[in-house]
Write a protein that holds these residues in place. Sequence first.
Motif, short mmCIF file in Angstrom:
data_model
loop_
_atom_site.label_atom_id
_atom_site.label_comp_id
_atom_site.label_asym_id
_atom_site.label_seq_id
_atom_site.Cartn_x
_atom_site.Cartn_y
_atom_site.Cartn_z
N SER A 53 11.39 -9.54 -8.61
CA SER A 53 9.96 -9.32 -8.81
C SER A 53 9.64 -7.85 -9.07
N GLY A 54 8.58 -7.63 -9.82
CA GLY A 54 8.14 -6.28 -10.11
C GLY A 54 7.29 -5.72 -8.98
N GLY A 55 6.79 -4.51 -9.19
CA GLY A 55 5.93 -3.88 -8.21
C GLY A 55 6.70 -3.15 -7.13
N ASP A 56 5.97 -2.67 -6.13
CA ASP A 56 6.54 -1.87 -5.05
C ASP A 56 6.63 -2.69 -3.77
N PHE A 57 7.72 -2.49 -3.03
CA PHE A 57 7.90 -3.21 -1.76
C PHE A 57 7.32 -2.39 -0.62
N VAL A 58 6.54 -3.05 0.23
CA VAL A 58 6.05 -2.49 1.48
C VAL A 58 6.38 -3.48 2.58
N MET A 59 7.11 -3.04 3.59
CA MET A 59 7.52 -3.95 4.66
C MET A 59 6.30 -4.53 5.36
N ASN A 60 6.23 -5.87 5.38
CA ASN A 60 5.08 -6.56 5.98
C ASN A 60 3.77 -5.94 5.48
N ARG A 61 3.63 -5.89 4.19
CA ARG A 61 2.44 -5.28 3.57
C ARG A 61 1.18 -5.82 4.26
N PRO A 62 0.38 -4.94 4.87
CA PRO A 62 -0.79 -5.42 5.61
C PRO A 62 -1.91 -5.87 4.68
N PRO A 63 -2.83 -6.68 5.20
CA PRO A 63 -3.96 -7.12 4.39
C PRO A 63 -4.86 -5.97 3.97
N ILE A 64 -5.60 -6.19 2.92
CA ILE A 64 -6.53 -5.19 2.41
C ILE A 64 -7.50 -4.79 3.51
N GLY A 65 -7.66 -3.48 3.68
CA GLY A 65 -8.59 -2.98 4.68
C GLY A 65 -8.01 -2.81 6.06
N HIS A 66 -6.77 -3.21 6.24
CA HIS A 66 -6.10 -3.08 7.55
C HIS A 66 -4.88 -2.19 7.39
N GLY A 67 -5.14 -0.92 7.09
CA GLY A 67 -4.05 0.00 6.79
C GLY A 67 -3.57 -0.12 5.37
N ASN A 68 -4.27 -0.90 4.56
CA ASN A 68 -3.93 -1.07 3.15
C ASN A 68 -5.15 -0.66 2.32
N PRO A 69 -5.12 0.53 1.70
CA PRO A 69 -6.29 1.02 0.96
C PRO A 69 -6.39 0.47 -0.46
N THR A 70 -5.44 -0.35 -0.89
CA THR A 70 -5.43 -0.86 -2.26
C THR A 70 -6.23 -2.16 -2.33
N ASP A 71 -6.29 -2.75 -3.52
CA ASP A 71 -6.94 -4.05 -3.68
C ASP A 71 -5.92 -5.16 -3.91
N ILE A 72 -4.65 -4.89 -3.51
CA ILE A 72 -3.57 -5.86 -3.65
C ILE A 72 -2.91 -6.05 -2.30
N ASP A 73 -2.68 -7.29 -1.89
CA ASP A 73 -1.91 -7.57 -0.68
C ASP A 73 -1.17 -8.88 -0.87
N GLU A 74 -0.52 -9.34 0.19
CA GLU A 74 0.22 -10.60 0.09
C GLU A 74 -0.72 -11.77 -0.20
N SER A 75 -1.91 -11.73 0.37
CA SER A 75 -2.87 -12.82 0.16
C SER A 75 -3.28 -12.92 -1.31
N THR A 76 -3.52 -11.79 -1.96
CA THR A 76 -3.89 -11.85 -3.37
C THR A 76 -2.72 -12.35 -4.22
N ASP A 77 -1.51 -11.92 -3.87
CA ASP A 77 -0.34 -12.41 -4.62
C ASP A 77 -0.16 -13.92 -4.43
#
Length: 648
Positions: A132-156
């Motif tokens: 898969s493409g993109g960047d790996f973040v261990m246990n990528r947190p949900p948006i707004g919970h230490g995740n300042p982006t608009d992409i998280d596991e839920s959106t994927d």
Amino acid sequence: MRSLIRLGAFALAAAVFTPSAASDDRAPQHAFPSEIPAQFQASDAGFDYVRRTVEIPMRDGVTLHTVIVVPRNAHRTGILLTRTPYGADGMGHRNDSPHLAMMLRGYDNPADLIAQDGYIRVIQDIRGKHGSGGDFVMNRPPIGHGNPTDIDESTDIYDTIDWLVKHVPESNGKVGIIGISYDGFEAMIATIRPHPALKVAVPVNPMIDGWMGDDWFHRGAFRQQMIPYIYDMVSSRGSDIPWVTGYRDDYDAYLKGGSAGDIGRAHGMEALGFWQKLVAHPAYDRFWSDQALDRIVATQPMTVPTLLVHSLWDQEDNYGDMAVYRALSPRDPAHRKLWLVLGPWRHAKTWESASRIGAIDLGSDTGKTFRQDILRPFLAHYLKDEAPKADIAPVNAFVTGANIWRRLDHWPSSCAQGCDPVMQRWYVQANGGLGPKAPSSGEDDYVSDPAKPVPYRVRPIQSWSHGVADRDDTWPEWLVDDQRQFATRTDVLTYVSPVLEQPLGVAGEPRVHLLAATTGTDSDWVVKLIDVYPDEFDAEPAMGGYALPVAMEIFRGRYREGYDTPRPLIADKPLDYRFPLPTVNHVFAPGHRVMVQIQSSWFPLYDRNPQTFVPNIFNATPGDYRKATQRIVRNGGDGTWIELPVTH
């Protein structure tokens, strides 16, 4: 003359055998053509499935590598999705059999159930791993919970499901998500802002809170045998850089390596982003609390029916699923969105035959019972068209020690009508005794030496991260190891009850209260609740005197006043320490005894406490590690006890 004759003959021979381009009328020489075609498509004639690989686009343009396995002749079939960092191409998806059930056997596949009910099986590499493409973040947190982006596991997950229901013509538009461990984290996080086609989620042993009690820490004590896992996951996209130590025994490797920080630095882990985060956040600060998934899902609407699966002897993630259940069950009194299974398993045992765990006979194949009698009808109800309603109890709990399944309305309980446990204190007593009667004053002591920490297994201790061919195959079941050998150490206190005349059932979280002092300024405390078999055991003679751990946990003393702020202990002053043990559902049978062990190290699974307060134990120096005398205080009802959730 003879020399001239020989020279003439040599010249004649050279003229005969030397090739001449001008006189050679043969066709020009060419290399043999390759026998490997430019493209080859393996035949799947006779296969009962079709396998496809696709790259599914996400909303930000990144594509995620996805394997889709469709049963032959599938029509209006539900989709069962798993998302993983472990490699979709290889994780249980091997083209070594034409039969779906055989091809799907592996780590995260309930292969028998999938084949029986004909689900479309989808496994996807998460962002930044393997194909898969993109960047790996261990246990990528949900948006707004230490995740300042608009992409998280839920959106994927949302984008993946949206693509699947539009591009897999054999599906009925219903999707379920299932997974174990990291994949269980993915299954849990899918319930946040879910796609409408997501009809059911099954998180099995999910990673939920890495500091409180899942993979990285247990109430402040760092699980340093996870270092090779972190190295493997974060050092490369394909997890293909091996961890090398040169030791057969991890006890030696970690003891000689120094602090956990020293070990990381020796392997160049300063370059790994997640390792940097661990070292920078040893306490339960906002970095951890903001991304604790049990806290997050408790704030979200409950829209996806969810079956939480907990293993009572889970050696990796025995905290998170029960934390989620505690957070969500009060919000679902009618039992319409949340179900719970408690099984007598180690981590990830649910898809295998499970009639035993270690030396313990469970009396039946508990894995098969779970898959066929609980999971199969549960999934069918939500993923099949016009399936009957599943007759699944809100809580399905296996009772260890009694070897029976119970259908319950809620947890903790011991009967369908709601027989809630009663908390009962069992006190440590003089001369190594244990029982419900409060003792007179007194104390027991031992010397804890960081240079000779208490091993958590009988040595040699192999790394769990070794390949299966090299690993001690008993490692995954170490939580049921016989504990009596540790009672022989002078730095382990052991307390044992009289022989039980009646069965003693416990269901829920035992709670520890230590009144303890140390000559140091920091300390770890390890407490074990153990079921001791009779000295002679007719049913299984080899089990005579076996000391079976029922629940064990560690607590880092510096967090006595709060997990977010470490503070030094007051040397030589008895202090209160309170913490829970993992969830139990067990019966101590008549003729057995209850044992409690207390110690101050559990090595090398957990890093050593230097027993001298330092700001960050990752950076402890050799001079910080010092012996300390530990005192466990008996003081009537205010002393040291373990509170058992006793059933009647």
